[in-house]
Design a protein around this motif. Structure first.
Motif, short mmCIF file in Angstrom:
data_model
loop_
_atom_site.label_atom_id
_atom_site.label_comp_id
_atom_site.label_asym_id
_atom_site.label_seq_id
_atom_site.Cartn_x
_atom_site.Cartn_y
_atom_site.Cartn_z
N CYS A 175 -0.22 -18.05 -9.57
CA CYS A 175 0.22 -16.98 -8.45
C CYS A 175 1.78 -16.97 -8.29
CB CYS A 175 -0.27 -17.49 -7.15
SG CYS A 175 0.32 -18.93 -6.49
N CYS A 194 3.50 -22.51 -9.15
CA CYS A 194 2.26 -22.52 -9.65
C CYS A 194 2.22 -21.40 -10.65
CB CYS A 194 1.18 -21.97 -8.55
SG CYS A 194 -0.51 -21.61 -9.13
N CYS A 232 -5.29 -21.56 -6.94
CA CYS A 232 -5.35 -21.21 -8.34
C CYS A 232 -6.21 -22.28 -9.39
CB CYS A 232 -4.31 -21.07 -9.03
SG CYS A 232 -3.29 -19.68 -7.93
N CYS A 254 -1.49 -24.52 -8.05
CA CYS A 254 -1.77 -24.80 -6.84
C CYS A 254 -3.15 -25.14 -6.39
CB CYS A 254 -1.37 -23.60 -5.82
SG CYS A 254 -2.26 -22.05 -6.05
N CYS A 281 2.82 -22.29 -1.69
CA CYS A 281 1.27 -22.95 -1.80
C CYS A 281 1.06 -24.31 -1.99
CB CYS A 281 0.62 -22.19 -3.08
SG CYS A 281 1.48 -22.51 -4.33
ZN LIG Z 1 -1.27 -20.68 -7.43
#
Ligand SMILES: [Zn+2]
Length: 477
Positions: free
Chosen positions: A7, A4, A63, A60, A37
């Motif tokens: 993050c 991701c 996010c 993800c 995630c």
């Molecule tokens: Zn994320």
């Protein structure tokens, strides 16, 4: 393995696991401990703008929803009226009546107006105002009967200035009505950064190289972003922008990710050129620490909804259908196997491919087509002033020509590695320049800003005119 970009955790799929809400929450905590995630499908260009490009390898779930709330939501409000007027496939059902709410940015006064747009008029249904102290005037936008109460509430009724009430907005050039996409609007910049980061990640650019858009510490999109507007620096650009609205697949979205490298420097820059609705055109600086192979990648899609109707097959077109299937997922299909299929089977397969490929858009072909009338207009009528020479040069520059051993031309095609990336400046010095860097340099120049505003304004009105024509076609009076 995909990550991701916000993050930085590894994306894993929970597909196949039957979890209730609580179990899912626990699972997510577990995954996080493990540096993981949950995957989710993210639209690279928001779906609300008619974007079709998707990926489950960029953000993800957490996010994705965070950015949706923090960035997308506010951004797409600006496009509400376009979304409805252009009949995008996202919500065709809501397009039944001819009225649509819109937010208009009145750049002359730097205020946003809530308007109701119909075929006949644009009415201010919200209220807002602007005070010109020097002229001693209050401009009020909204229903007349609401003015008095509004001015009292705002405690500006005591000013005793002349009150100018506008219940309706006229779409005239001098009005400078424009969605609030000016370069100081942070939400707008962050959305462009989000589109670019998603596109780059989908193409495999490592998160660590997105250092000019991602705040790695806070796991968010930076609020200091380098976004430069596109400006038509060459005669060719001017002509392209003029001719676009008459050409097929207008309006469209176009993305181009590319790298720039300077002499004596190992690190490359990554830029993404983002063009939305063939109208809003910007460069986003994604990286200045990129050390891998150069990248050039484009994506283009038409914006307007395309109805799909099943066709009956024409037996004379067998070869065409066969090729169509082969190029779109049926790689192992042979002519023999194709002919062994029943008519119904052929029809089903061919229609399926036609349906899913109806938004395919080949930008080289598109550019090639719009260059033809431009070239004809200038080169063949012996127009030899500086402007046409500049034009001729830039057309020649953007084509790549392949020669055979005898020096004869084998093929000529548009080189997308140059389109909207570099250009040859002016006839006398013929220097190669980069749009993004030139635009960045010029942003300090007041005259340039004025020219840029005028250009943006023209582009916006071009789109409005297109919409008006569309509406007239659909509802001839
Ligand atoms: Zn994320």
């Amino acid at each position: 393995m995909s990550i991701c970009y916000l993050c930085g955790l590894r994306l894993v799929s929970l597909k196949g696991l039957k979890l209730n809400n609580n179990e899912k929450k626990e699972k997510i905590v577990d995954l996080k401990r493990n540096g993981e995630c949950v995957k989710h499908e993210e639209h690279i260009i928001p779906n609300a703008l008619g974007g079709y490009l998707k990926s489950d390898n960029v953000l993800c779930e957490e996010c994705g929803s965070k950015l949706n709330d923090a960035v997308d939501h506010k951004f797409i409000e600006n496009f509400d009226f376009l979304k409805k007027l252009l009949n995008l496939r996202v919500d065709r059902s809501s397009n039944k009546n001819n009225q649509t709410k819109a937010k208009f940015y009145l750049s002359k006064f730097k205020i946003v107006l809530d308007v109701m747009w119909s075929n006949e008029k644009i009415e201010c249904y919200g209220v807002n105002h602007h005070i010109e102290h020097e002229e001693e005037k209050i401009y009020f936008f909204g229903k007349k009967q609401r003015a008095e109460k509004y001015l009292k509430e705002k405690k500006i009724d005591s000013l005793n200035y002349e009150l100018i009430i506008s219940e309706f907005v006229e779409l005239q050039d001098e009005n400078f009505i424009f969605p609030n996409f000016n370069i100081e609007n942070l939400n707008f910049k962050q959305e462009l950064a989000k589109i670019s980061a998603g596109f780059a990640t989908k193409l495999g650019v490592d998160r660590k190289f997105l250092n000019r858009v991602i705040d790695f510490e806070n796991k968010s999109i930076l609020d200091k972003l380098c976004i430069y507007p596109f400006y038509p620096f060459t005669e060719l650009d001017v002509e392209i922008e003029k001719i676009k609205q008459e050409c097929y697949e207008h309006p469209h979205h176009f993305l181009s990710l590319f790298t720039l490298q300077f002499e004596n420097k190992e690190e490359k820059l990554i830029f993404c050129y983002v063009e939305l609705f063939s109208t809003f055109q910007y460069y986003v600086l994604l990286s200045d620490n990129y050390t891998e192979e150069s990248i050039y990648h484009v994506y283009a899609q038409p914006v307007l909804f395309k109805e799909f109707e099943e066709i009956e097959l024409d037996y004379k077109q067998g070869n065409y259908y066969f090729e169509l299937l082969k190029c779109n997922g049926y790689d192992c299909l042979t002519w023999e196997k194709f002919n062994q299929m029943t008519y119904e089977e052929q029809k089903r397969k061919v229609n399926h491919v036609m349906e899913i490929t109806r938004y395919d858009f080949y930008y080289e072909d598109y550019l090639d087509k719009i260059f033809t009338p431009i070239t004809n207009k200038f080169i063949f009528n012996n127009n030899k002033d500086d402007k046409s020479l500049d034009l001729a040069f830039n057309i020649k520059d953007i084509y790549q020509t392949e020669y055979d051993r005898d020096g004869d031309i084998v093929s000529e095609s548009v080189d997308l590695k140059k389109y909207r990336i570099t250009y040859i400046d002016g006839f006398s010095n013929r220097e190669r320049k980069f749009y993004a860097l030139e635009s960045c340099k010029f942003l300090k120049d007041k005259n340039f800003i004025t020219r840029l505003e005028k250009y943006n304004h023209e582009k916006f009105f071009q789109l409005l005119n297109f919409i008006k024509n569309q509406m007239n076609k659909e509802n001839p009076s």
